[in-house]
Motif scaffolding. Structure first.
Motif, mmCIF file in Angstrom:
data_model
loop_
_atom_site.group_PDB
_atom_site.id
_atom_site.type_symbol
_atom_site.label_atom_id
_atom_site.label_comp_id
_atom_site.label_asym_id
_atom_site.label_seq_id
_atom_site.Cartn_x
_atom_site.Cartn_y
_atom_site.Cartn_z
ATOM 1 N N MET A 1 -12.105 -11.693 0.246
ATOM 2 C CA MET A 1 -10.878 -10.918 0.103
ATOM 3 C C MET A 1 -9.733 -11.838 -0.304
ATOM 4 N N GLN A 2 -8.937 -11.387 -1.253
ATOM 5 C CA GLN A 2 -7.820 -12.203 -1.712
ATOM 6 C C GLN A 2 -6.785 -12.382 -0.604
ATOM 7 N N GLN A 3 -6.103 -13.527 -0.638
ATOM 8 C CA GLN A 3 -5.072 -13.861 0.345
ATOM 9 C C GLN A 3 -3.709 -13.894 -0.342
ATOM 10 N N ARG A 4 -2.687 -13.493 0.389
ATOM 11 C CA ARG A 4 -1.330 -13.482 -0.146
ATOM 12 C C ARG A 4 -0.370 -14.073 0.880
ATOM 13 N N HIS A 5 0.704 -14.678 0.385
ATOM 14 C CA HIS A 5 1.751 -15.168 1.287
ATOM 15 C C HIS A 5 2.552 -13.978 1.810
ATOM 16 N N LEU A 6 2.895 -14.043 3.081
ATOM 17 C CA LEU A 6 3.692 -12.989 3.693
ATOM 18 C C LEU A 6 5.168 -13.285 3.446
ATOM 19 N N GLY A 7 5.726 -12.603 2.477
ATOM 20 C CA GLY A 7 7.111 -12.853 2.094
ATOM 21 C C GLY A 7 7.274 -14.258 1.557
ATOM 22 N N ARG A 8 8.400 -14.887 1.895
ATOM 23 C CA ARG A 8 8.640 -16.251 1.448
ATOM 24 C C ARG A 8 8.161 -17.273 2.472
ATOM 25 N N SER A 9 7.339 -16.837 3.410
ATOM 26 C CA SER A 9 6.826 -17.754 4.429
ATOM 27 C C SER A 9 5.582 -18.470 3.912
ATOM 28 N N GLY A 10 5.115 -19.450 4.679
ATOM 29 C CA GLY A 10 3.885 -20.150 4.345
ATOM 30 C C GLY A 10 2.652 -19.478 4.903
ATOM 31 N N LEU A 11 2.822 -18.357 5.630
ATOM 32 C CA LEU A 11 1.702 -17.660 6.231
ATOM 33 C C LEU A 11 0.941 -16.862 5.180
ATOM 34 N N ARG A 12 -0.358 -17.150 5.048
ATOM 35 C CA ARG A 12 -1.212 -16.435 4.116
ATOM 36 C C ARG A 12 -2.085 -15.458 4.884
ATOM 37 N N VAL A 13 -2.128 -14.212 4.402
ATOM 38 C CA VAL A 13 -2.905 -13.158 5.059
ATOM 39 C C VAL A 13 -3.768 -12.452 4.021
ATOM 40 N N SER A 14 -4.807 -11.802 4.473
ATOM 41 C CA SER A 14 -5.646 -11.031 3.564
ATOM 42 C C SER A 14 -4.867 -9.827 3.059
ATOM 43 N N ARG A 15 -5.184 -9.400 1.829
ATOM 44 C CA ARG A 15 -4.396 -8.328 1.222
ATOM 45 C C ARG A 15 -4.832 -6.939 1.693
ATOM 46 N N LEU A 16 -5.636 -6.892 2.729
ATOM 47 C CA LEU A 16 -5.956 -5.655 3.438
ATOM 48 C C LEU A 16 -5.943 -5.992 4.920
ATOM 49 N N ALA A 17 -5.092 -5.295 5.676
ATOM 50 C CA ALA A 17 -4.979 -5.546 7.114
ATOM 51 C C ALA A 17 -5.755 -4.476 7.880
ATOM 52 N N LEU A 18 -6.260 -4.859 9.031
ATOM 53 C CA LEU A 18 -7.006 -3.924 9.869
ATOM 54 C C LEU A 18 -6.102 -3.370 10.957
ATOM 55 N N GLY A 19 -5.918 -2.058 10.961
ATOM 56 C CA GLY A 19 -5.138 -1.403 12.000
ATOM 57 C C GLY A 19 -6.025 -0.975 13.156
ATOM 58 N N THR A 20 -5.461 -0.930 14.361
ATOM 59 C CA THR A 20 -6.263 -0.666 15.559
ATOM 60 C C THR A 20 -5.744 0.518 16.371
ATOM 61 N N MET A 21 -4.913 1.373 15.782
ATOM 62 C CA MET A 21 -4.281 2.447 16.544
ATOM 63 C C MET A 21 -5.301 3.367 17.216
ATOM 64 N N THR A 22 -6.459 3.560 16.584
ATOM 65 C CA THR A 22 -7.451 4.470 17.159
ATOM 66 C C THR A 22 -8.326 3.820 18.219
ATOM 67 N N TRP A 23 -8.267 2.494 18.326
ATOM 68 C CA TRP A 23 -9.129 1.798 19.291
ATOM 69 C C TRP A 23 -8.774 2.232 20.716
ATOM 70 N N GLY A 24 -9.791 2.625 21.452
ATOM 71 C CA GLY A 24 -9.557 3.090 22.814
ATOM 72 C C GLY A 24 -9.223 4.562 22.895
ATOM 73 N N LYS A 25 -9.026 5.214 21.732
ATOM 74 C CA LYS A 25 -8.768 6.661 21.677
ATOM 75 C C LYS A 25 -9.949 7.335 20.987
ATOM 76 N N ASP A 26 -9.917 7.346 19.650
ATOM 77 C CA ASP A 26 -11.013 7.926 18.888
ATOM 78 C C ASP A 26 -12.108 6.915 18.584
ATOM 79 N N THR A 27 -11.831 5.643 18.800
ATOM 80 C CA THR A 27 -12.782 4.576 18.481
ATOM 81 C C THR A 27 -13.165 3.835 19.751
ATOM 82 N N GLU A 28 -14.431 3.914 20.122
ATOM 83 C CA GLU A 28 -14.924 3.251 21.325
ATOM 84 C C GLU A 28 -15.021 1.737 21.116
ATOM 85 N N PRO A 29 -14.997 0.955 22.199
ATOM 86 C CA PRO A 29 -15.059 -0.506 22.080
ATOM 87 C C PRO A 29 -16.247 -1.011 21.266
ATOM 88 N N GLU A 30 -17.394 -0.364 21.402
ATOM 89 C CA GLU A 30 -18.568 -0.809 20.644
ATOM 90 C C GLU A 30 -18.348 -0.645 19.142
#
Length: 318
Positions: A1-30
């Motif tokens: 996965m391609q990496q991008r700098h977050l704004g003008r910072s030196g932090l590089r992150v993948s260009r797709l982030a994983l959200g976890t809002m459903t974890w523990g609700k609709d998504t079980e730990p397994e």
């Protein structure tokens, strides 16, 4: 996965982030375990959560060091939203923020947060007090980078210009169905060097096309706590946009989901869409967008069908 700098910072992150809002609700730990494994194997690095989703934080904390090494993941969480009725149970006061941060660190079982985000603007607290808490957290070594979420353009500009600790990101709703941030938020973010993370990048599932004829019984639209969010994006305008996305996907031999994600992923100023999934199959469908680059003609057609009207002063006089 391609990496991008977050704004003008030196932090590089993948260009797709994983959200976890459903974890523990609709998504079980397994299932969450399988999702994180698939995401990491695909080259993803940025996992986003929030203190108002304590179950998600705890699940993620249990997986760090087991499924993924701490130094191989960028943990982003948030504070400000109301968690409980206690004096420090929410809001952007110094006490509430630092209490929330300690709670997130405990649930995540880590000694620092890579990206700590202010979840919303709080009119009841002086901005200087809010930002002093961010600075204190950074000086204490509890956070490495800081950002904001759901701020308007003027709020973003004011915070970015006055924060003693540099802000590097803003997280907002942005998709083919919701382009209002193009009026002021995105220009302000560009001016101040903040990278944009996008929540609800597929219009809460509407852009997949699955709601065109009915609401599937196993979808978020059928869930009591998510149904109002889905209904918000069901309109005649949305139907035209969804049809354009489906047509584009058919022509490219891919899915509407991949088309919608690729469109927002490569918009000016965007660093990464934040994708959430109830199951691993949905996540794999999102990860498939990494291989898709929209042809200019299709991108232009999607731009046109979803275009929003800019008024004064966003639209220059002439």
């Amino acid at each position: 996965m391609q990496q991008r700098h977050l704004g003008r910072s030196g932090l590089r992150v993948s260009r797709l982030a994983l959200g976890t809002m459903t974890w523990g609700k609709d998504t079980e730990p397994e299932v969450a375990t399988r999702q994180l494994t698939a995401y990491i194997e695909a080259g993803g690095t940025l996992v986003d959560t929030a203190d108002v989703h304590p179950d998600a934080e705890e699940i993620l904390g249990a997986l760090v060091g087991d499924v993924v090494e701490r130094d191989d993941i960028i943990i982003a969480t948030k504070a400000v939203a109301r968690r409980d009725d206690g004096p420090f149970g929410g809001g952007a006061s110094r006490g509430a923020l630092l209490t929330a941060l300690d709670g997130s660190l405990r649930r995540l079982a880590v000694d620092h947060i890579d990206l700590w985000q202010l979840h919303a603007w709080d009119n009841s607290v002086p901005l200087e007090e809010t930002l002093s808490a961010v600075d204190a957290a950074a000086r204490a070594g509890k956070i490495r980078y800081a950002g904001i979420s759901n701020y308007t353009g003027w709020q973003l500009a004011t915070a970015a210009a006055t924060s003693p600790f540099p802000l590097v990101s803003t997280q907002v709703e942005y998709s083919l169905l919701e382009r209002g941030v193009e009026r002021e938020v995105l220009p302000a973010a560009k001016h101040h060097g903040l990278g944009t993370l996008c929540w609800a990048p597929i219009g809460r599932g509407v852009l997949t096309g699955k709601y065109r004829n009915a609401t599937p019984s196993d979808s978020r639209g059928a869930s009591p706590h998510y149904a109002p969010y889905v209904e918000h994006h069901r309109s005649e305008r949305a139907a035209r946009i969804v049809q354009a996305v489906v047509t584009a996907a058919d022509g490219l031999g891919t899915t509407p989901l991949a088309v919608a994600l690729a469109w927002v992923r490569d918009r000016p100023g965007v660093v990464a869409p934040v994708v959430g999934a109830r199951d691993t199959a949905q996540l794999h469908a999102s990860l498939a967008s990494e291989d898709l680059d929209l042809p200019p003609a299709i991108r232009a057609a999607l731009d046109d069908v979803s275009d929003i009207e800019l008024g004064y002063p966003e639209r220059p006089l002439g």
